[in-house]
Design an enzyme around this catalytic site. Sequence first.
Site, short mmCIF file in Angstrom:
data_model
loop_
_atom_site.label_atom_id
_atom_site.label_comp_id
_atom_site.label_asym_id
_atom_site.label_seq_id
_atom_site.Cartn_x
_atom_site.Cartn_y
_atom_site.Cartn_z
N HIS A 77 42.41 36.24 13.50
CA HIS A 77 43.45 36.39 14.51
C HIS A 77 44.03 35.03 14.86
O HIS A 77 43.32 34.01 14.88
CB HIS A 77 42.90 37.07 15.77
CG HIS A 77 41.82 36.30 16.47
ND1 HIS A 77 42.07 35.40 17.48
CD2 HIS A 77 40.47 36.30 16.32
CE1 HIS A 77 40.93 34.90 17.93
NE2 HIS A 77 39.93 35.42 17.23
N ASP A 79 45.99 34.85 17.75
CA ASP A 79 46.16 34.80 19.20
C ASP A 79 44.99 34.04 19.81
O ASP A 79 43.89 33.98 19.26
CB ASP A 79 46.26 36.21 19.80
CG ASP A 79 45.03 37.06 19.56
OD1 ASP A 79 44.51 37.06 18.43
OD2 ASP A 79 44.58 37.73 20.50
N GLU A 138 43.55 40.06 19.14
CA GLU A 138 42.08 40.20 19.11
C GLU A 138 41.48 39.80 20.44
O GLU A 138 40.51 40.41 20.90
CB GLU A 138 41.50 39.33 17.99
CG GLU A 138 40.03 39.66 17.65
CD GLU A 138 39.01 38.92 18.51
OE1 GLU A 138 37.83 39.29 18.49
OE2 GLU A 138 39.40 37.96 19.22
N GLU A 139 42.06 38.81 21.07
CA GLU A 139 41.54 38.33 22.36
C GLU A 139 41.92 39.26 23.51
O GLU A 139 41.34 39.18 24.59
CB GLU A 139 42.06 36.92 22.66
CG GLU A 139 41.66 35.86 21.63
CD GLU A 139 40.17 35.53 21.67
OE1 GLU A 139 39.43 36.18 22.43
OE2 GLU A 139 39.76 34.63 20.93
N GLU A 167 35.28 34.63 12.30
CA GLU A 167 34.91 34.32 13.69
C GLU A 167 33.93 33.15 13.72
O GLU A 167 33.14 32.96 12.78
CB GLU A 167 34.28 35.53 14.37
CG GLU A 167 35.27 36.63 14.72
CD GLU A 167 36.18 36.25 15.89
OE1 GLU A 167 35.87 35.28 16.61
OE2 GLU A 167 37.22 36.91 16.05
N HIS A 350 36.99 29.01 23.77
CA HIS A 350 37.44 29.47 25.09
C HIS A 350 37.26 28.41 26.18
O HIS A 350 37.51 28.69 27.35
CB HIS A 350 36.74 30.77 25.51
CG HIS A 350 37.12 31.95 24.68
ND1 HIS A 350 36.93 33.25 25.10
CD2 HIS A 350 37.67 32.05 23.44
CE1 HIS A 350 37.36 34.09 24.17
NE2 HIS A 350 37.80 33.37 23.15
#
Length: 378
Positions: A77, A79, A138-139, A167, A350
């Site tokens: 992903h 995003d 995805e997030e 990931e 994150h």
Amino acid sequence: MNSIAVKYAERLIAHPSITPATGGVFDELEAILTPLGFHIHRFISGDAPDGPVENLFAIRGNNSPHIKKRHFAFAGHVDVVPPGEGWASNPFTPEIRGDLLYGRGAVDMKGSIAAFIAALHDINEDEGIISLIITGDEEGPALYGTRALIDHMRAAEQIPDLCLVGEPTSVNRLGDMIKIGRRGSVNMWVRVNGAQGHVAYPHLADNPITKLVAILGKIDALILDEGTDWFQPSNIEVTDLHVGNPAHNVIPAKAEARLSIRFNDLHSGASLSTLIGDIVSDGGGELEPIISGEPFLTPPGELSGLISAAIEKNLGIKTELSTSGGTSDARFLSALCPVVEFGLCNATMHKLDEAVATDDLEKLTIIYADIVRAALQS
């Protein structure tokens, strides 16, 4: 001089792509993939509030009517979560300081996408079919991303034999952990209605808080399981309580709670919804469950074996096969073919000043190339 992977990562990071992502980051990805011989299909799915979401499916190599070629897919992903305040530099201006590349998405997961594409520079088109399954959702709720891509792949009859999800699975050093499965996730809203009244006259009211507390007590007493060979025990957590009563002398009319359940493959979202629903109903409440994903397990075999072998060959370590952590889009892709997750170290994902070691990007590129070759030749 920066490696190809580092340059690709910088190009992707430079596009702010807070979930749900559309536009510029996909333009960049298409510009990178097209010269490598990929056919690109981009499409928009979903409406507000959880959309629109842009998705990209890229594929290279074709099956001959006489020779069936292996199809290896990479999923990821572009995003990212909002960067937050307090970064040492602009989160969407990639910056190398020392041995680290900083920027939102460096680890989760534009870096691994960059490494995978860089790995393809040394793999010829005639070695087999390679595809990239890239979403911009995805997030977020993940309603219009990988699920829509799977629908497209099925309609086009372009189902991979094996799929690697990039990931960030590594913990203390690159390659020390890969994920062969993930627990499922279901969120539940418990609502109890009562009758508002004065606290001095409780017989004229019906306190929903008392009922809700009793319901939550029964739910908290549940032991769902003791875990399995590959999964930790399932757990139920109360994540919110809400009454919204501004008056100290009023019995409220309603009370609500939210639950989050992470569960292993001894359960399904539906079975847990029924179990909790019966408790809530018996206690006088109503339940609204939303299943985010079912658990999946790719038992140790071909895919985890060739990933483990590539890690040991290039890094000299034996990787741990794990099902720990949160959910990922692998939960959807597992319906297509065997799926394993392997990517960068997850320590800064994150977080403020998210960063990836440039050396890890280069090493990951080499490992990904070995994985692709082994998968296409097996």
